[in-house]
Design an enzyme around this catalytic site. Sequence first.
Site, PDB file in Angstrom:
ATOM      1  N   GLY A 127      73.648 -45.658   7.299  1.00  0.00           N
ATOM      2  CA  GLY A 127      73.568 -46.147   8.677  1.00  0.00           C
ATOM      3  C   GLY A 127      72.988 -47.541   8.824  1.00  0.00           C
ATOM      4  N   ASN A 183      81.600 -37.576   7.858  1.00  0.00           N
ATOM      5  CA  ASN A 183      80.414 -36.806   8.253  1.00  0.00           C
ATOM      6  C   ASN A 183      80.045 -37.218   9.675  1.00  0.00           C
ATOM      7  OD1 ASN A 183      77.938 -35.590   8.569  1.00  0.00           O
ATOM      8  ND2 ASN A 183      76.865 -36.860   7.049  1.00  0.00           N
ATOM      9  N   TRP A 184      80.362 -36.332  10.610  1.00  0.00           N
ATOM     10  CA  TRP A 184      80.124 -36.674  12.016  1.00  0.00           C
ATOM     11  C   TRP A 184      78.654 -36.595  12.413  1.00  0.00           C
ATOM     12  CZ3 TRP A 184      84.432 -33.864  15.362  1.00  0.00           C
ATOM     13  CH2 TRP A 184      85.654 -34.528  15.152  1.00  0.00           C
ATOM     14  N   LYS A 185      77.852 -35.969  11.583  1.00  0.00           N
ATOM     15  CA  LYS A 185      76.428 -35.748  11.909  1.00  0.00           C
ATOM     16  C   LYS A 185      76.317 -35.033  13.260  1.00  0.00           C
ATOM     17  CE  LYS A 185      75.264 -39.554   8.951  1.00  0.00           C
ATOM     18  NZ  LYS A 185      74.334 -40.594   8.565  1.00  0.00           N
ATOM     19  N   SER A 232      77.126 -46.496   4.570  1.00  0.00           N
ATOM     20  CA  SER A 232      77.753 -47.680   5.167  1.00  0.00           C
ATOM     21  C   SER A 232      79.136 -47.991   4.572  1.00  0.00           C
ATOM     22  CB  SER A 232      76.820 -48.900   5.056  1.00  0.00           C
ATOM     23  OG  SER A 232      75.618 -48.657   5.763  1.00  0.00           O
ATOM     24  N   HIS A 238      71.751 -33.325   2.350  1.00  0.00           N
ATOM     25  CA  HIS A 238      71.798 -34.674   2.930  1.00  0.00           C
ATOM     26  C   HIS A 238      70.368 -35.164   3.153  1.00  0.00           C
ATOM     27  CE1 HIS A 238      72.612 -37.998   5.618  1.00  0.00           C
ATOM     28  NE2 HIS A 238      73.876 -37.933   5.243  1.00  0.00           N
ATOM     29  N   GLU A 255      74.090 -40.918  -2.275  1.00  0.00           N
ATOM     30  CA  GLU A 255      73.850 -41.628  -1.017  1.00  0.00           C
ATOM     31  C   GLU A 255      72.443 -42.216  -1.014  1.00  0.00           C
ATOM     32  OE1 GLU A 255      76.530 -40.229   2.438  1.00  0.00           O
ATOM     33  OE2 GLU A 255      74.801 -38.916   2.355  1.00  0.00           O
ATOM     34  N   GLY A 289      79.939 -41.914   7.318  1.00  0.00           N
ATOM     35  CA  GLY A 289      79.366 -41.272   8.497  1.00  0.00           C
ATOM     36  C   GLY A 289      79.875 -41.972   9.744  1.00  0.00           C
ATOM     37  N   GLY A 290      79.232 -43.096  10.086  1.00  0.00           N
ATOM     38  CA  GLY A 290      79.601 -43.847  11.289  1.00  0.00           C
ATOM     39  C   GLY A 290      81.094 -44.141  11.377  1.00  0.00           C
TER      40      GLY A 290
HETATM   41  P1  PGA Z   1      76.965 -43.918   7.197  1.00  0.00           P
HETATM   42  O1  PGA Z   1      76.492 -42.413   6.859  1.00  0.00           O
HETATM   43  O2  PGA Z   1      78.355 -44.074   6.657  1.00  0.00           O
HETATM   44  O3  PGA Z   1      76.913 -43.996   8.697  1.00  0.00           O
HETATM   45  O4  PGA Z   1      76.017 -44.834   6.508  1.00  0.00           O
HETATM   46  C1  PGA Z   1      76.805 -41.809   5.642  1.00  0.00           C
HETATM   47  C2  PGA Z   1      76.120 -40.476   5.523  1.00  0.00           C
HETATM   48  O5  PGA Z   1      74.945 -40.359   5.911  1.00  0.00           O
HETATM   49  O6  PGA Z   1      76.713 -39.495   5.043  1.00  0.00           O
END
Ligand code: PGA
Length: 231
Positions: free
Chosen positions: A159, A9-11, A190, A104, A153, A211-212
């Site tokens: 994050g 998930n690149w956001k 995370s 989300h 999540e 995400g990250g």
């Molecule tokens: P993260 O994000 O891996 O950076 O914690 C996950 C998400 O929000 O889908």
Amino acid sequence: MEKRYIIGNWKSNKTVKEAKDWLTTFHQVTVNGTLDTDRNLVTIVCVPFVHISPLFDELKTLLSEKFNLLLGAQDVSPFPDGAYTGAVSAHMLSGLVSYCLIGHSERRTHFAESDEIIAQKAKQLLKYNIQPILCVQDANIPIPDGITLVAYEPVWAIGSGKPATPEHANEVASMIKSKKPQVEIIYGGSVTADNVGTFLSQPNIVGVLPGGASLDTDAFSQLLAHAKHQN
Ligand code: PGA
């Protein structure tokens, strides 16, 4: 062997050029053999709307026996085509993406999305055969009919560098499945190369939503390599 999902998930990140560079590098790493394809590992990257069409075009020339990557969207309009300025409908996404995130916590918090709006989004996606990935923050969030893939999540894990314990994630997944036995559960918050294996080894978890760790090709490739190992 059971299918596993790795869903990046690149956001709200990357220019189109950066997105194309990511794809070029990721393709090189994969086909150069450090990361051979495992057909049981479904790899998806959910990108911002502006990247979907350019990456779709690039992917046409890159997909092969050795390289398989699916595109997903991060959001969709709850409405059909029409007078909804700025919105991207499921019809517009059809043919370009196979999956789409909905619900989300960042959409719920920053864009005030309700469970009703999210259910409308699910309906639109299903109409166009795009598989919704419903993000839920606990086991009590309603799951609309037709949803088969749910991402648990916890907000505090997103994050923060502080993932849930695999046992906790598995327990919540089990609670969700006790209400909706037909859904499959993935975990997000995370997730990194270091912990992906511990989540995938849980009996009720069939994938992860990093995400990250999906933004950087090295981190994402390492995560996939560990996930493959776990398989
Ligand atoms: P993260 O994000 O891996 O950076 O914690 C996950 C998400 O929000 O889908």
